[in-house]
Design a protein around this motif. Structure first.
Motif, PDB file in Angstrom:
ATOM      1  N   ALA A  31       0.889  -1.222  -0.092  1.00 61.97           N
ATOM      2  CA  ALA A  31      -0.245   0.063   0.159  1.00 61.97           C
ATOM      3  C   ALA A  31       1.043   1.161   0.029  1.00 61.97           C
ATOM      4  CB  ALA A  31      -0.786   0.020   1.289  1.00 61.97           C
ATOM      5  N   ARG A  32       2.168   1.084   0.750  1.00 61.01           N
ATOM      6  CA  ARG A  32       2.965   2.516   0.794  1.00 61.01           C
ATOM      7  C   ARG A  32       3.557   2.596  -0.533  1.00 61.01           C
ATOM      8  NH1 ARG A  32       6.173   4.724   5.205  1.00 61.01           N
ATOM      9  NH2 ARG A  32       4.975   4.691   6.926  1.00 61.01           N
ATOM     10  N   VAL A  33       3.947   1.408  -1.109  1.00 60.43           N
ATOM     11  CA  VAL A  33       4.592   1.421  -2.487  1.00 60.43           C
ATOM     12  C   VAL A  33       3.510   2.224  -3.374  1.00 60.43           C
ATOM     13  CG1 VAL A  33       5.422   0.214  -4.498  1.00 60.43           C
ATOM     14  CG2 VAL A  33       6.097  -0.340  -2.155  1.00 60.43           C
ATOM     15  N   ARG A  34       2.280   1.724  -3.411  1.00 61.74           N
ATOM     16  CA  ARG A  34       1.411   2.333  -4.387  1.00 61.74           C
ATOM     17  C   ARG A  34       1.156   3.761  -3.918  1.00 61.74           C
ATOM     18  NH1 ARG A  34      -1.005  -3.090  -3.131  1.00 61.74           N
ATOM     19  NH2 ARG A  34      -0.595  -4.411  -5.003  1.00 61.74           N
ATOM     20  N   ASN A  72      11.487   7.188   2.308  1.00 63.59           N
ATOM     21  CA  ASN A  72      12.124   7.201   3.671  1.00 63.59           C
ATOM     22  C   ASN A  72      11.235   6.243   4.859  1.00 63.59           C
ATOM     23  OD1 ASN A  72      14.563   8.386   2.707  1.00 63.59           O
ATOM     24  ND2 ASN A  72      14.062  10.339   3.829  1.00 63.59           N
ATOM     25  N   GLY A  73       9.902   6.538   4.759  1.00 62.50           N
ATOM     26  CA  GLY A  73       9.131   5.867   5.588  1.00 62.50           C
ATOM     27  C   GLY A  73       9.077   4.556   5.162  1.00 62.50           C
ATOM     28  N   LEU A  74       8.730   4.367   3.790  1.00 65.24           N
ATOM     29  CA  LEU A  74       8.818   2.920   3.413  1.00 65.24           C
ATOM     30  C   LEU A  74      10.237   2.104   3.884  1.00 65.24           C
ATOM     31  CD1 LEU A  74       7.705   0.661   1.591  1.00 65.24           C
ATOM     32  CD2 LEU A  74       8.750   1.815  -0.443  1.00 65.24           C
ATOM     33  N   MET A  75      11.265   2.788   3.499  1.00 62.96           N
ATOM     34  CA  MET A  75      12.545   2.101   3.732  1.00 62.96           C
ATOM     35  C   MET A  75      12.575   1.711   5.251  1.00 62.96           C
ATOM     36  SD  MET A  75      16.548   3.305   2.811  1.00 62.96           S
ATOM     37  CE  MET A  75      16.306   2.532   1.270  1.00 62.96           C
TER      38      MET A  75
END
Length: 91
Positions: free
Chosen positions: A13-16, A50-53
């Motif tokens: 969901a974050r990637v999208r 950055n949040g995803l990582m």
């Protein structure tokens, strides 16, 4: 890498969302938007990535350290791997 189905769903969901932000940035650039909003969008994308990582890194660290290392050498190898990951993330 997230391993539980719920974690995987959150990461995807974050990637999208990031993809949506990048698409919006592309449209703004094509439309000739002013620099201020474009820079703001770029900063938002950077924050989202950055949040995803950070989320994926946290998942990895929790999984890595949840498993007790059998030997001091294995424990040290896990710590060394984690340090290398954090250092590469902070570059």
């Amino acid at each position: 890498m997230p391993h539980s189905p719920a974690e995987k769903k959150r990461v995807l969901a974050r990637v999208r969302r990031v993809r949506g932000q990048v698409d919006a940035l592309e449209r703004a650039l094509e439309a000739g938007a002013d620099c201020g909003p474009v820079l703001q969008q770029i900063a938002a994308i950077r924050g989202a990535v950055n949040g995803l990582m950070a989320g994926v890194l946290e998942s990895h660290l929790r999984e890595e350290f949840a498993q007790a290392a059998a030997t001091p050498q294995q424990r040290q190898a896990s710590i060394d791997d984690a340090v290398a990951l954090v250092r590469s993330y902070l570059r």
